[in-house]
Design a protein around this motif. Structure first.
Motif, PDB file in Angstrom:
ATOM      1  N   PRO A 650      48.676  32.632  50.700  1.00 42.82           N
ATOM      2  CA  PRO A 650      48.110  33.583  49.873  1.00 42.82           C
ATOM      3  C   PRO A 650      48.147  34.796  49.759  1.00 42.82           C
ATOM      4  O   PRO A 650      48.298  35.720  50.962  1.00 42.82           O
ATOM      5  CB  PRO A 650      46.618  33.045  50.276  1.00 42.82           C
ATOM      6  N   CYS A 651      48.496  35.405  48.854  1.00 40.38           N
ATOM      7  CA  CYS A 651      48.676  36.921  48.498  1.00 40.38           C
ATOM      8  C   CYS A 651      47.585  37.536  47.385  1.00 40.38           C
ATOM      9  O   CYS A 651      47.593  36.933  46.281  1.00 40.38           O
ATOM     10  CB  CYS A 651      50.095  37.158  48.103  1.00 40.38           C
ATOM     11  N   ALA A 653      47.911  40.187  45.911  1.00 37.62           N
ATOM     12  CA  ALA A 653      48.654  40.646  44.620  1.00 37.62           C
ATOM     13  C   ALA A 653      48.852  39.699  43.703  1.00 37.62           C
ATOM     14  O   ALA A 653      48.889  40.038  42.373  1.00 37.62           O
ATOM     15  CB  ALA A 653      50.018  41.406  45.056  1.00 37.62           C
ATOM     16  N   ALA A 654      49.150  38.396  44.142  1.00 35.45           N
ATOM     17  CA  ALA A 654      49.382  37.301  43.103  1.00 35.45           C
ATOM     18  C   ALA A 654      48.092  37.170  42.433  1.00 35.45           C
ATOM     19  O   ALA A 654      48.306  36.889  41.162  1.00 35.45           O
ATOM     20  CB  ALA A 654      50.039  35.967  43.872  1.00 35.45           C
ATOM     21  N   MET A 655      47.085  37.090  42.820  1.00 37.51           N
ATOM     22  CA  MET A 655      45.874  36.810  42.553  1.00 37.51           C
ATOM     23  C   MET A 655      45.231  37.987  41.439  1.00 37.51           C
ATOM     24  O   MET A 655      45.019  37.600  40.343  1.00 37.51           O
ATOM     25  CB  MET A 655      44.546  36.778  43.362  1.00 37.51           C
ATOM     26  N   LYS A 656      45.790  39.296  41.671  1.00 37.89           N
ATOM     27  CA  LYS A 656      45.400  40.263  40.970  1.00 37.89           C
ATOM     28  C   LYS A 656      46.417  40.125  39.723  1.00 37.89           C
ATOM     29  O   LYS A 656      45.941  40.465  38.480  1.00 37.89           O
ATOM     30  CB  LYS A 656      45.846  41.569  41.410  1.00 37.89           C
ATOM     31  N   LEU A 657      47.595  39.670  39.740  1.00 37.05           N
ATOM     32  CA  LEU A 657      48.538  39.320  38.782  1.00 37.05           C
ATOM     33  C   LEU A 657      48.077  38.341  37.719  1.00 37.05           C
ATOM     34  O   LEU A 657      47.986  38.754  36.501  1.00 37.05           O
ATOM     35  CB  LEU A 657      49.797  38.813  38.942  1.00 37.05           C
ATOM     36  N   GLU A 699      43.467  41.349  54.279  1.00 37.02           N
ATOM     37  CA  GLU A 699      44.185  40.549  53.080  1.00 37.02           C
ATOM     38  C   GLU A 699      43.048  39.538  52.539  1.00 37.02           C
ATOM     39  O   GLU A 699      43.090  39.131  51.423  1.00 37.02           O
ATOM     40  CB  GLU A 699      45.140  39.794  53.676  1.00 37.02           C
ATOM     41  N   ALA A 700      42.405  38.948  53.668  1.00 35.00           N
ATOM     42  CA  ALA A 700      41.176  37.893  53.135  1.00 35.00           C
ATOM     43  C   ALA A 700      40.197  38.486  52.133  1.00 35.00           C
ATOM     44  O   ALA A 700      39.844  38.041  51.104  1.00 35.00           O
ATOM     45  CB  ALA A 700      40.772  37.281  54.408  1.00 35.00           C
ATOM     46  N   ILE A 701      39.892  39.662  52.785  1.00 40.30           N
ATOM     47  CA  ILE A 701      38.692  40.406  51.785  1.00 40.30           C
ATOM     48  C   ILE A 701      39.303  40.621  50.449  1.00 40.30           C
ATOM     49  O   ILE A 701      38.758  40.568  49.390  1.00 40.30           O
ATOM     50  CB  ILE A 701      38.245  41.782  52.363  1.00 40.30           C
TER      51      ILE A 701
END
Length: 1449
Positions: A650-651, A653-657, A699-701
């Motif tokens: 999980p990343c 940045a991908a969730m932000k995209l 990264e988790a936060i």
């Protein structure tokens, strides 16, 4: 003996002869020998017997050896189409025997070489048992190789034999030493003799050629041919020697005339080649002479004479060529002897391939000179280090750093941009990678502004103009991972600004912070101008977008990228390439993160681009599958674990995209939630505490924070609310836990800040869900009222008010704990974002709480009163709050415009927020900024006072704050801010604070009778804010028009002696105004009202003025509906979180003249379509009157608000009164208010600032407007003096002469109606008379209209004075000028002297000065001044003698 076949025998006879031959078993006369088939690698198929060779040499035959050796390496047999149809079965052993070749492949037929014709050279006697083995380096002399290639060994052997022969038999007349040392160069005297001979032979050609140049005799085919050619050549030479120079030239000319020109050209070309070769030899000889003259030769004069004789000996051609080559080689090495001290190494003659020394190449091996800083004004080329740093001029760097190269300015370290571009296309992978890395560093430092004060021009602009964008795009198509990684990094540096993203994430939880402006460049194309969208509807705007899109598709990529980099990249299919890199190539984690950042930046461009990203095949599937998985390897959370890949992990940045894509529109959000199962993925990271996720803590936060933000965006559309019911227990546990952040003792500061961001995202989510739940009752009522036949009804959301109301008490408890920390500066700065979201939540909660049908109104009033008394008022009374108000001005964008200017390297084609390097703490988004917190506080206060009107007086302390009033005063007095992408997103938040202050002031003015202390200030701020609000805030502009702009209580001058003060000012002529009196006209106004009376009437009509303006803002209705839905929290109607594109404020700067402009546009639009305007509003007079009343009120009491409108623009707008309708200006009210405004615009200060040549907004040119005004005056003016003043005003001397030429030329008939009396003309005549007119054509027009009677004093008094004054000044001018003007002056003076009209003649000759009180408008000389009289006598001496005396005139 067997018979032979004879002619005439048949085929049967031939067969009979064959049978007889076979029966006799005789041997055939001819044997057929079949050679071995080299393709098959065997020698089968031929006879084993060998034919006798026809020679007498010794032949050695070996038994069982074939004549022809087989192929050493059998090639693959060629396949035959016929043979391939047959099937062959061979024994494997037999196949092995066929392929296993032995000594027969090497040994074959041995034939002794024929040496009968060769020369036998007896070796020299050495006295040794065996000849001494020689080394090729010992052989000094080399012979020129014969045609065909020879090995170095063969050349050395030939040279050795030649040397041995020379030692045995030297030529006569030469010493042995001279014969055996041909490598020695000739002495200088030999060179001089040769050069002298060359110069002598130049004139008519050389006569000492030993062989013909063009005829070789090769075609004769016999050895005697060469002798014959030589004989002919000698005869030609003898004949030429017997001829004189003139005879040779004459014969040469005759031959040239007879020969074919093409043949002559060919011969000349061959002669040129030979001449060039001779020239090269001459240059080499000269160089050799210079080099060896003083060092090499020291022989005696006797030896020199002997050697001079040597060239006269005729040697064979081979020897001459060998000598020439030896001479060149000797000269080259002589040069090395001289320059050897400067070369890094000295080549030796024994080295291979060093016979021709290339000194230019050896120069590169020398040590570089020290760089010197040139003292020149010309700019030097910028050079950069491998880290992208600018290398100073004159600074020396060691060569081992790799900064020196074989380019221009080799002594300077570093690489220029041109060299880096060249290096990036190298075939060497390392060079391409290095160049891209260096370019990326250069771009990064340029965006940081490190080169702004060191370099001239913009580095980024130079790079993009040179094609840097497409260089990166081509590099992405490379097959090497390192090159792709370097290209991705450079593209990331060019497009992405991490600081911009950080501040956008920070403002996400502010009031209306989820809505952002698209990153579309302002100037998309030079051909596209700012379009008039006043009367455009939604369909027209959509058509324009489609037309613009089709135009972009037809343009080349480079042209599109010139004004929009993102669009240019999308045309190159970059999305497909990035998908391939992510899915197939699977790069390292850093490259993956940079690709995700690039996609986020691309998605921020517009809604259309978000759709393109979603439509790209397999792109979103790859991102979701690889970087937002629900299951992954838990080892990634280990502290020492180094991630080799982020695929399957999980990343954030991908969730932000995904979140940014969802912000593009509700349809995009629905696709992401349903097609890619984002609900389950969001719940996977929201339901679990970040500490328990198998990821690194930071990264988790971040991942959890982005999941909350994505959910908040979806909830902003009324989507994903069913997820709220599933995660309700989780949220109930999380909200109370946020109170621990107040006294948190996190050792890691970054972890604590990330936790605060996660908490703000969580509260923002609750705010959006609360607004969605607040709309349920309204949607439920609409659904119940609609029948079954009504389609398209929006279903109510799956969350009710009761399900969200329980969080109010939890949020309020947390807010109290946060507000107690306001006195602790460090803690307050950390908690301020969370406190802001708490206040926004409570404000939105109570706004929806009061509208719920299930809520008791009394309970609602008691609730807000309790909140005011227990929480808000105690907090406002704290001393720390005064500090918050005082921090508004230092952090304001409006008050500090220079602090928010675009970055030095910002480009219009790449949108940037100019946050690179971070914002100052004293900025609007800085750590010390109070804007977000105070805006949230004012939102809560306004909602409380809207619910409970009795609490308005409790908040008077807010408006009395000194810090707030100082900020408001400075914010509107400073000029309008510049509209850049780096400022609009900040201005929007600042305008929110100002609006809520003004909304509270509106409530205060309505509820408090004694309100008025700050009324004027608030009205000024409201009027300025109305003209500054940006697209997306149409709802706020509508609210300002409804409650503030035309509010009589905010204009105290109307009821506090303002009209009387205006009349008193006119009486005292303050401001040097000249009052315009109204002459008799159709209006028949008597008496003319004063300005005070007009102002008082306008003040009383403010409600009607408000209705007039609201009706003319109807074109903003679609944008107003979208903005209203967003601000009122009607989430089911919100279409996108992207705001409209910013091209300027919502309202034009001259919006007070908008009704007039609309009517004028309607008239001109109908005229361009050859239609008659019959659709004017019934209350046309009222509309124009209300407009003029509002402008007069603003010009008198709010003049500083209209300072942004130029005097020329105001005059042009006021002219629309005469251009709208035929007799509109004759209406009494319209005439009076227009005259009052004209008197204001004719004051000295306004006239001095009037500039009609400057471009005016909304007008192609003032000249065109003036021509329309003249045509209207000719048609419907009725000689009205007010209309006449507007015609005369632009004719001042300092304005464009074309305006005056239009009146005295095409529209000369207007002179008959321009009867404005001089006493009523409000403009000083000096502005029309000074300086004297210098346009000869206009002066002739003046004189012609005067003489012909078109211009008379009784018809047009003003222009009569102007024409007489300029003609008088012209005819009596004696300044030196061109002949044309001088002749025109004399002719005009003569014609004036001969005029029959004595009155006009006297006016033209005796004009003195302008005087409005005079009956004719000017004073006359009693007698001409002596200088003028003398000039008149000089010009008109003949007429003076014959005509009357001057005193009689």
């Amino acid at each position: 003996m067997l018979p032979r076949p004879k002619p005439g025998e048949s085929e049967a006879d031939l067969l009979k002869f064959q049978e007889q031959f076979l029966a006799s078993e005789a041997s055939p006369a001819v044997k057929i020998v079949k050679k071995a088939d080299k393709r098959r690698g065997d020698g089968r198929g031929g006879d084993e017997e060998r034919l006798q060779l026809p020679h007498d040499r010794d032949v050695v035959s070996l038994d069982n050896f074939p004549d022809v050796p087989p192929a050493l390496t059998p090639g693959p047999p060629k396949k035959s189409k016929v043979r391939s149809t047959h099937v062959r079965f061979e024994d494997p052993e037999e196949q092995l025997d066929h392929s296993d070749q032995h000594v027969t492949a090497v040994l074959g037929k041995i034939i002794e070489r024929d040496t009968s014709t060769g020369n036998v050279t007896i070796p020299l006697s050495t006295g040794d048992a065996f000849p001494r083995v020689f080394h090729r380096s010992e052989i000094k002399t080399e012979t020129k190789s014969e045609p065909g290639r020879k090995s170095i060994f063969s050349q050395k052997i030939a040279a050795k034999r030649a040397a041995e022969v020379a030692q045995v038999s030297p030529p006569a007349g030469l010493k042995n030493t001279e014969w055996t040392t041909p490598e020695a160069a000739p002495p200088p005297m030999v060179l001089e003799a040769q050069l002298f001979r060359m110069e002598e032979e130049k004139s008519v050609g050389t006569l000492h050629i030993q062989w013909p140049r063009f005829i070789t005799g090769e075609g004769l085919g016999s050895p005697a041919g060469e002798q014959e050619i030589q004989k002919i050549h000698e005869e030609n030479l003898e004949r030429l020697q017997s001829m004189s120079k003139e005879e040779i030239l004459k014969e040469q000319k005759r031959l040239l005339d007879q020969l074919d020109p093409s043949l002559v050209a060919f011969l000349k070309s061959q002669r040129g080649l030979d001449t060039s070769q001779k020239g090269e030899e001459k240059m080499e000889l000269e160089k050799a002479e210079k080099l060896v003259h003083s060092e090499t030769w020291s022989k005696s004069q006797h030896e020199g004479k002997e050697i001079v004789e040597a060239p006269s000996l005729q040697e064979p051609a081979m020897d001459e060529e060998s000598d020439t080559e030896d001479l060149r080689g000797t000269e080259a090495f002589a040069r090395m002897d001289v320059a050897g001290g400067d070369l890094p190494l000295k080549p030796r003659k024994e080295w291979l391939h060093m016979d021709n020394v290339e000194f230019e190449k050896l120069e590169w091996m020398k040590d570089l000179p020290h760089p010197q800083q040139k003292k020149t004004r010309k700019g030097m080329q910028a050079r950069f280090s491998l880290k992208g740093e600018l290398i100073p001029l004159g600074k020396d760097f060691p060569t081992h750093l790799g900064l020196h190269h074989h380019g221009e300015e080799a002594e300077r370290a570093g690489y220029s941009l041109q060299e880096l571009f060249h290096l990036s296309r190298s075939q060497v992978i390392q060079q391409r990678t290095l160049a891209l890395h260096v370019l990326g560093h250069v771009v990064q430092k340029a965006k940081a502004g490190e080169f702004s004060s060191l370099l001239k021009g913009s580095v980024l602009r130079v790079l993009l103009d040179a094609g840097f964008l497409f260089l990166l795009r081509f590099s992405l198509d490379d097959t090497v991972d390192n090159v792709i990684a370097a290209a991705i990094h450079a593209l990331h540096v060019l497009l992405v600004s991490p600081d911009d993203e950080e501040y956008l994430d920070k403002t996400f939880s502010w009031y209306q912070g989820m809505a952002v402006y698209p990153f579309i460049p302002n100037k998309e194309d030079e051909e596209e101008e700012v379009e008039e969208e006043d009367n455009d509807n939604e369909q027209t705007l959509m058509e324009k977008k489609l037309r613009r899109k089709s135009k972009d598709e037809n343009k080349p990529d480079s042209e599109v990228a010139r004004y929009d980099v993102i669009k240019g990249l999308l045309k190159t299919k970059i999305l497909h390439r990035l998908r391939y890199i992510l899915e197939v190539m699977r790069p390292v984690p850093l490259v993956v993160l940079e690709i995700l950042d690039i996609l986020i930046r691309i998605a921020r461009h517009s809604t259309e681009v978000c759709s393109q990203i979603l439509d790209c095949p397999h792109l979103i599937e790859t991102v979701v599958r690889e970087f937002i998985p629900t299951q992954w390897d838990s080892r990634v959370a280990e502290p020492g674990q180094l991630l080799a890949t982020v695929h399957g992990v999980p990343c954030a940045a991908a969730m932000k995209l995904i979140r940014v894509l969802a912000s593009g529109g509700r349809n995009a959000a629905a696709r992401l939630l349903n097609k890619y199962d984002m609900k389950n993925r969001m719940s996977r990271f929201i339901a679990e505490d970040p500490k328990e996720l198998s990821l690194r803590r930071e990264e988790a936060i971040r991942l959890c924070t982005e999941a909350f933000r994505l959910w908040a965006v979806a909830s902003g559309y009324g989507q994903a609310c069913d997820l709220y019911r599933d995660l309700y227990p989780v949220l109930v546990k999380m909200i109370p836990a946020l109170s621990h952040l107040v006294k948190s003792c996190e050792e890691n500061k970054s972890i604590y800040n990330l936790s605060i961001e996660r908490a703000t995202a969580m509260v923002t989510l609750l705010s959006q869900i609360t607004q969605t739940a607040g709309c349920r009752a309204e949607l439920q009522a609409q659904l119940s009222r609609s029948g079954p036949e009504d389609g398209g009804q929006i279903p109510p959301p799956p969350v009710s008010w009761n399900q969200v109301s329980g969080f109010r008490s939890l949020i309020e408890t947390n807010l109290k704990k946060c507000l107690k920390e306001i006195s602790e500066l460090d803690t307050w700065q950390a908690l301020q974002p969370l406190t802001t979201t708490y206040l926004i939540y409570l404000g939105l909660y109570y706004s929806n709480y009061s509208q719920q049908p299930s809520v008791n109104p009394v309970d609602c009033l008691e609730e807000v009163e309790r909140l005011t008394l227990e929480l808000v008022l105690p907090f406002l009374s704290q001393p720390a709050m005064q500090t918050q108000w005082e921090m508004l001005r230092p952090c304001s964008v409006l008050c500090n415009p220079l602090s928010y200017s675009p970055a030095p390297e910002s480009l219009p084609s790449i949108v940037s927020l100019s946050c690179t390097g971070g914002k100052s703490p004293l900025s609007l988004v800085g750590s010390k900024s109070p804007f977000a917190f105070l805006t949230a506080l004012l939102v809560l206060v306004n909602n409380i006072t809207h619910i409970h009107k009795g609490l308005i007086g409790k908040y008077v302390s807010v408006l009395d704050s000194k810090g707030l009033n100082d900020y408001l005063l400075q914010s509107w007095t400073i000029g309008p801010p510049s509209i850049f992408h780096s400022t609009v997103w900040l201005l929007r938040h600042e305008y929110h604070l100002q609006y809520f202050v003004l909304a509270l002031a509106q409530k205060m003015a309505a509820a408090c009778p004694d309100y008025g202390q700050h009324a004027s200030l608030h009205h000024y701020v409201a009027m300025v804010l109305l003209s500054r609000l940006l697209p997306g805030s149409e709802h706020l502009a509508h609210k300002l028009l409804l409650g503030l702009a035309f509010n009589p209580k905010l204009i105290p001058e109307g009821q506090a002696g303002g009209p009387e003060a205006a009349d008193f000012s006119d009486i005292l002529h303050l401001g040097t105004r000249a009052k315009l009196t109204q002459p008799g006209s159709v209006a028949a106004i008597s008496p003319h009202p004063s300005r005070g009376v007009l102002l008082k009437e306008a003040y009383q009509h403010l409600p009607f003025i408000q209705a007039c303006y609201l009706s003319h803002f109807v074109y903003l209705e679609p944008a107003l509906a979208r903005s209203r839905d967003a601000y009122q929290g009607r989430t089911h109607l919100v279409q996108s979180m992207l705001l409209p594109e910013v091209r300027g404020p919502i309202l034009p700067s001259d919006w007070p003249f908008l009704p007039l402009i609309s009517l004028y546009n309607k008239v001109t639009g109908a005229e361009t379509q050859w239609a008659v305007v019959n659709s004017f509003p019934a209350d046309l007079v009222n509309i124009v009157t209300r407009n003029l009343q509002w402008v007069l009120l603003l010009e008198t009491w709010r003049a500083r608000i209209l300072q942004g409108i130029s005097a020329a623009a105001k005059l042009a707008r006021l002219m629309c009164v005469f251009l709208t309708g035929s007799d509109l200006f004759l209406e009494g009210a319209v005439h009076c208010y227009t005259a009052a405004l004209l008197s204001l615009y004719c004051c000295t200060k306004v006239l001095d600032s009037l500039n009609l040549d400057a471009p005016l907004p909304g007008l192609a040119s003032f000249y065109d407007l003036y021509i329309n005004l003249l045509e209207q005056f000719e048609g419907v003016s009725f000689g009205d003096p007010l209309f006449g003043v507007f015609v005369l005003l632009p004719l001042q001397r300092r304005f464009n002469v074309q305006l005056r030429m239009a009146v005295f030329g095409e529209h000369v008939s207007t002179l008959r109606s321009l009867g404005v009396p001089l006493q009523q003309f409000p403009i000083p005549l000096e502005l029309y008379l000074s300086p004297p007119e210098d346009n000869l054509n206009l002066i002739r027009q003046y004189f012609q209209t005067l003489v012909t009677g078109v211009l008379r004093q009784s018809w047009c008094p003003v222009l009569y004075v102007v024409a007489v004054a300029h003609v008088n000044s012209f005819i009596f001018s004696q300044e030196s000028t061109t002949q044309e003007i001088d002749v025109a002056r004399k002719n005009m003076l003569e014609k004036t002297w001969l005029l029959v009209d004595e009155v006009l003649k006297r006016h033209l000759l005796y004009y003195k000065l302008p005087n409005k009180d005079s009956p004719v408008g000017f004073d006359l000389h009693e007698q001409l001044p002596p200088i003028r009289l003398k000039h008149l006598h000089t010009v008109t001496k003949k007429e003076h003698k014959e005509g009357p005396l001057l005193s009689d005139l």
